[in-house]
Structure formats: C-alpha cells, structure tokens
Motif scaffolding. Structure first.
Motif, PDB file in Angstrom:
ATOM      1  N   SER A  39       0.832  -1.206   0.000  1.00 26.41           N
ATOM      2  CA  SER A  39       0.000   0.000   0.000  1.00 26.41           C
ATOM      3  C   SER A  39       0.864   1.253   0.000  1.00 26.41           C
ATOM      4  CB  SER A  39      -0.939   0.003   1.211  1.00 26.41           C
ATOM      5  OG  SER A  39      -1.910  -1.004   1.092  1.00 26.41           O
ATOM      6  N   VAL A  40       1.922   1.241   0.797  1.00 31.77           N
ATOM      7  CA  VAL A  40       2.838   2.386   0.823  1.00 31.77           C
ATOM      8  C   VAL A  40       3.426   2.603  -0.566  1.00 31.77           C
ATOM      9  CG1 VAL A  40       5.084   3.186   1.685  1.00 31.77           C
ATOM     10  CG2 VAL A  40       3.374   2.290   3.284  1.00 31.77           C
ATOM     11  N   ALA A  41       3.873   1.539  -1.220  1.00 34.79           N
ATOM     12  CA  ALA A  41       4.458   1.656  -2.558  1.00 34.79           C
ATOM     13  C   ALA A  41       3.438   2.189  -3.562  1.00 34.79           C
ATOM     14  CB  ALA A  41       5.004   0.306  -3.015  1.00 34.79           C
ATOM     15  N   THR A  42       2.206   1.720  -3.476  1.00 30.63           N
ATOM     16  CA  THR A  42       1.155   2.186  -4.384  1.00 30.63           C
ATOM     17  C   THR A  42       0.890   3.671  -4.185  1.00 30.63           C
ATOM     18  OG1 THR A  42       0.122   0.005  -4.444  1.00 30.63           O
ATOM     19  CG2 THR A  42      -1.259   1.871  -5.061  1.00 30.63           C
ATOM     20  N   VAL A  43       0.794   4.092  -2.932  1.00 31.73           N
ATOM     21  CA  VAL A  43       0.535   5.500  -2.635  1.00 31.73           C
ATOM     22  C   VAL A  43       1.708   6.361  -3.112  1.00 31.73           C
ATOM     23  CG1 VAL A  43       0.245   7.170  -0.754  1.00 31.73           C
ATOM     24  CG2 VAL A  43      -1.101   5.053  -0.777  1.00 31.73           C
ATOM     25  N   LEU A  44       2.919   5.955  -2.811  1.00 29.63           N
ATOM     26  CA  LEU A  44       4.088   6.727  -3.246  1.00 29.63           C
ATOM     27  C   LEU A  44       4.187   6.784  -4.773  1.00 29.63           C
ATOM     28  CD1 LEU A  44       6.787   5.676  -0.627  1.00 29.63           C
ATOM     29  CD2 LEU A  44       5.554   7.861  -0.793  1.00 29.63           C
ATOM     30  N   GLY A  45       3.669   5.787  -5.452  1.00 27.88           N
ATOM     31  CA  GLY A  45       3.658   5.794  -6.907  1.00 27.88           C
ATOM     32  C   GLY A  45       2.741   6.857  -7.494  1.00 27.88           C
ATOM     33  N   ARG A  46       1.879   7.417  -6.675  1.00 24.58           N
ATOM     34  CA  ARG A  46       0.968   8.477  -7.123  1.00 24.58           C
ATOM     35  C   ARG A  46       1.437   9.863  -6.679  1.00 24.58           C
ATOM     36  NH1 ARG A  46      -1.659   3.932  -6.855  1.00 24.58           N
ATOM     37  NH2 ARG A  46      -3.351   3.435  -8.279  1.00 24.58           N
ATOM     38  N   GLN A  47       2.646   9.928  -6.111  1.00 27.20           N
ATOM     39  CA  GLN A  47       3.155  11.223  -5.656  1.00 27.20           C
ATOM     40  C   GLN A  47       3.718  12.018  -6.817  1.00 27.20           C
ATOM     41  OE1 GLN A  47       6.252  11.214  -2.646  1.00 27.20           O
ATOM     42  NE2 GLN A  47       5.471  13.153  -1.838  1.00 27.20           N
ATOM     43  N   ARG A  48       3.316  13.267  -6.882  1.00 26.69           N
ATOM     44  CA  ARG A  48       3.744  14.173  -7.939  1.00 26.69           C
ATOM     45  C   ARG A  48       5.117  14.773  -7.640  1.00 26.69           C
ATOM     46  NH1 ARG A  48       0.013  17.781 -10.434  1.00 26.69           N
ATOM     47  NH2 ARG A  48       1.113  19.377  -9.252  1.00 26.69           N
ATOM     48  N   TYR A  49       5.661  15.480  -8.608  1.00 31.95           N
ATOM     49  CA  TYR A  49       6.958  16.139  -8.493  1.00 31.95           C
ATOM     50  C   TYR A  49       7.000  17.168  -7.369  1.00 31.95           C
ATOM     51  CZ  TYR A  49       4.652  20.082 -10.654  1.00 31.95           C
ATOM     52  OH  TYR A  49       3.799  21.116 -10.902  1.00 31.95           O
ATOM     53  N   ASP A  50       5.842  17.757  -7.016  1.00 36.60           N
ATOM     54  CA  ASP A  50       5.794  18.820  -6.014  1.00 36.60           C
ATOM     55  C   ASP A  50       5.461  18.312  -4.614  1.00 36.60           C
ATOM     56  OD1 ASP A  50       3.150  18.144  -6.462  1.00 36.60           O
ATOM     57  OD2 ASP A  50       2.483  20.182  -6.960  1.00 36.60           O
ATOM     58  N   GLY A  51       5.353  17.001  -4.449  1.00 34.92           N
ATOM     59  CA  GLY A  51       5.051  16.417  -3.150  1.00 34.92           C
ATOM     60  C   GLY A  51       3.588  16.082  -2.955  1.00 34.92           C
ATOM     61  N   ALA A  52       2.708  16.660  -3.781  1.00 31.77           N
ATOM     62  CA  ALA A  52       1.281  16.350  -3.712  1.00 31.77           C
ATOM     63  C   ALA A  52       1.037  14.957  -4.295  1.00 31.77           C
ATOM     64  CB  ALA A  52       0.481  17.392  -4.494  1.00 31.77           C
ATOM     65  N   PHE A  53      -0.208  14.528  -4.260  1.00 33.69           N
ATOM     66  CA  PHE A  53      -0.581  13.223  -4.791  1.00 33.69           C
ATOM     67  C   PHE A  53      -1.671  13.393  -5.835  1.00 33.69           C
ATOM     68  CE2 PHE A  53       1.441  12.434  -0.831  1.00 33.69           C
ATOM     69  CZ  PHE A  53       2.145  11.263  -1.009  1.00 33.69           C
ATOM     70  N   GLY A  54      -1.575  12.603  -6.903  1.00 34.22           N
ATOM     71  CA  GLY A  54      -2.591  12.589  -7.940  1.00 34.22           C
ATOM     72  C   GLY A  54      -3.561  11.451  -7.689  1.00 34.22           C
ATOM     73  N   LEU A  55      -4.756  11.581  -8.215  1.00 37.70           N
ATOM     74  CA  LEU A  55      -5.798  10.582  -7.988  1.00 37.70           C
ATOM     75  C   LEU A  55      -5.443   9.231  -8.583  1.00 37.70           C
ATOM     76  CD1 LEU A  55      -8.603   9.994  -6.843  1.00 37.70           C
ATOM     77  CD2 LEU A  55      -9.567  10.769  -9.021  1.00 37.70           C
ATOM     78  N   TRP A  56      -4.981   9.219  -9.827  1.00 37.63           N
ATOM     79  CA  TRP A  56      -4.682   7.959 -10.507  1.00 37.63           C
ATOM     80  C   TRP A  56      -3.199   7.751 -10.757  1.00 37.63           C
ATOM     81  CZ3 TRP A  56      -8.363   4.496 -10.529  1.00 37.63           C
ATOM     82  CH2 TRP A  56      -9.679   4.918 -10.466  1.00 37.63           C
ATOM     83  N   SER A  57      -2.425   8.839 -10.802  1.00 34.32           N
ATOM     84  CA  SER A  57      -1.001   8.697 -11.082  1.00 34.32           C
ATOM     85  C   SER A  57      -0.259   9.948 -10.616  1.00 34.32           C
ATOM     86  CB  SER A  57      -0.758   8.487 -12.585  1.00 34.32           C
ATOM     87  OG  SER A  57      -0.896   9.713 -13.281  1.00 34.32           O
ATOM     88  N   ALA A  58       1.042   9.872 -10.708  1.00 37.60           N
ATOM     89  CA  ALA A  58       1.880  11.024 -10.357  1.00 37.60           C
ATOM     90  C   ALA A  58       1.773  12.143 -11.384  1.00 37.60           C
ATOM     91  CB  ALA A  58       3.338  10.570 -10.233  1.00 37.60           C
ATOM     92  N   PHE A  59       1.100  11.894 -12.488  1.00 40.14           N
ATOM     93  CA  PHE A  59       0.950  12.893 -13.548  1.00 40.14           C
ATOM     94  C   PHE A  59      -0.398  13.608 -13.477  1.00 40.14           C
ATOM     95  CE2 PHE A  59       3.766   9.525 -15.118  1.00 40.14           C
ATOM     96  CZ  PHE A  59       4.938  10.269 -15.197  1.00 40.14           C
ATOM     97  N   GLY A  60      -1.247  13.203 -12.530  1.00 38.12           N
ATOM     98  CA  GLY A  60      -2.556  13.828 -12.393  1.00 38.12           C
ATOM     99  C   GLY A  60      -2.477  15.133 -11.624  1.00 38.12           C
ATOM    100  N   ALA A  61      -3.602  15.811 -11.583  1.00 32.90           N
ATOM    101  CA  ALA A  61      -3.699  17.058 -10.820  1.00 32.90           C
ATOM    102  C   ALA A  61      -3.523  16.776  -9.336  1.00 32.90           C
ATOM    103  CB  ALA A  61      -5.058  17.713 -11.072  1.00 32.90           C
ATOM    104  N   ALA A  62      -2.984  17.742  -8.625  1.00 33.72           N
ATOM    105  CA  ALA A  62      -2.839  17.614  -7.169  1.00 33.72           C
ATOM    106  C   ALA A  62      -4.223  17.524  -6.542  1.00 33.72           C
ATOM    107  CB  ALA A  62      -2.085  18.812  -6.607  1.00 33.72           C
ATOM    108  N   GLU A  63      -4.377  16.619  -5.607  1.00 32.96           N
ATOM    109  CA  GLU A  63      -5.641  16.419  -4.908  1.00 32.96           C
ATOM    110  C   GLU A  63      -5.555  17.084  -3.529  1.00 32.96           C
ATOM    111  OE1 GLU A  63      -8.512  14.941  -5.819  1.00 32.96           O
ATOM    112  OE2 GLU A  63      -7.737  14.647  -7.844  1.00 32.96           O
TER     113      GLU A  63
END
Length: 174
Positions: A39-63
């Motif tokens: 779960s930690v790996a999955t969540v970190l895989g959605r982290q964006r370049y700015d430290g925020a998290f995207g809904l589906w991927s690291a390339f999504g909008a910050a949530e």
C-alpha cells in the motif's frame, strides 16, 4: 476495498490505513506487513513532483484533500514499523506546509475542509502551524464547513498545547 475494481489514491490509502492499526499482530503477522508495504508503494507511486498526490497517477492534478489523507497514511504506516522513505515524506509535508500558507477563499467549503485536514496532518507530523491554527479558531471557525473540519483543527490545536481553543472547537464539532 480489496475486491473493488479500481485503484485510485483514495482506495489505495483506504486499503492500507486499517492495517496500520491492526491490534493483534499474531492474527495477520507477516502478511499484514507485506500488504502494508504494498500500500505504501502504491501511494508513493501516485506522488507528484511537487510532493502532492494525484488521484490515478503522479501525472494527475494535485488532490487537495486526498494529499493529506495520503500523508496521514504514510505517517501511520511508518509508526506501524513499515519503511517509508524520508525524501517523499518530507516532500509531501513541504507540499502541505505550502498549501496552508494562506487561508482559503471565503466561500470555498472544499478548500476549507482540505485546509483543516492539512493542518491536522502537519500537527500529527510534529510540524504544526500554531499561528495559522489560532487564526482559524479565532476568526474563521464559521468557515469550517463540517464538524470533521472543526475537529481536525481542534486536534491540531490540542497537539500544540492550546487547550482552550481546542476544547471550544471540539465542543463546536459535537
């Protein structure tokens, strides 16, 4: 949640979060730690370049609300003994700190809810913003859109030792 067909950030966190508080290690043992690490790996895989998290991927909008949810999960996973790398966690905490640098607009209920949650998570991480919390409690309480948002600010205030404001906001939340 395990059977749910989709795997957005909210579901990934919601799958892992209960594993951080499993009471009896003998019931789940190594399988718990393995699933929590996944779960930690999955969540970190959605982290964006700015430290925020995207809904589906690291390339999504910050949530704005899900990012604090992800950070709370990472903090709880670390406290449960799972390895959470420092760099992504620090980047996520910096993002939250930046997000609470200014108060939301007057009529943005979702923004106020996300702001309250981010304040709570920062306090949980030992990085509270006491001045901002006092400003919310003293001049902006009416803008907090839900009892949960009031309780999150109250909990953050309690973590800073501001018992009077915390008790008032907890009472308001109830």
């Amino acid at each position: 949640l395990d059977a749910w067909a989709y795997g957005c950030l909210e579901q990934a966190v919601s799958r892992g979060l209960p594993l951080t508080v499993a009471a009896d290690e003998s019931l789940v043992g190594e399988r718990r730690r393995e699933r929590l690490g996944q779960s930690v790996a999955t969540v970190l895989g959605r982290q964006r370049y700015d430290g925020a998290f995207g809904l589906w991927s690291a390339f999504g909008a910050a949530e704005p609300w899900l990012s604090p949810y992800a950070v709370e999960f990472l903090l709880r996973a670390r406290a449960a003994g799972v390895s959470v790398p420092d760099a992504p966690l620090d980047a996520a905490l910096r993002y939250l700190t930046d997000q609470v640098g200014e108060l939301p607009g007057n009529n943005a209920n979702a923004d106020w809810a996300a702001h309250a949650y981010a304040q709570y998570v920062l306090a949980m991480a030992g990085r509270p913003r006491p001045g901002a919390l006092r400003l919310i409690a003293d001049a902006n309480e009416a803008r907090l859109p839900t009892p949960l948002a009031r309780a999150q600010v109250a909990a953050a205030l309690a973590r800073t030792g501001d018992r009077i404001r915390a008790e008032r906001l907890f009472a308001s939340a109830l």
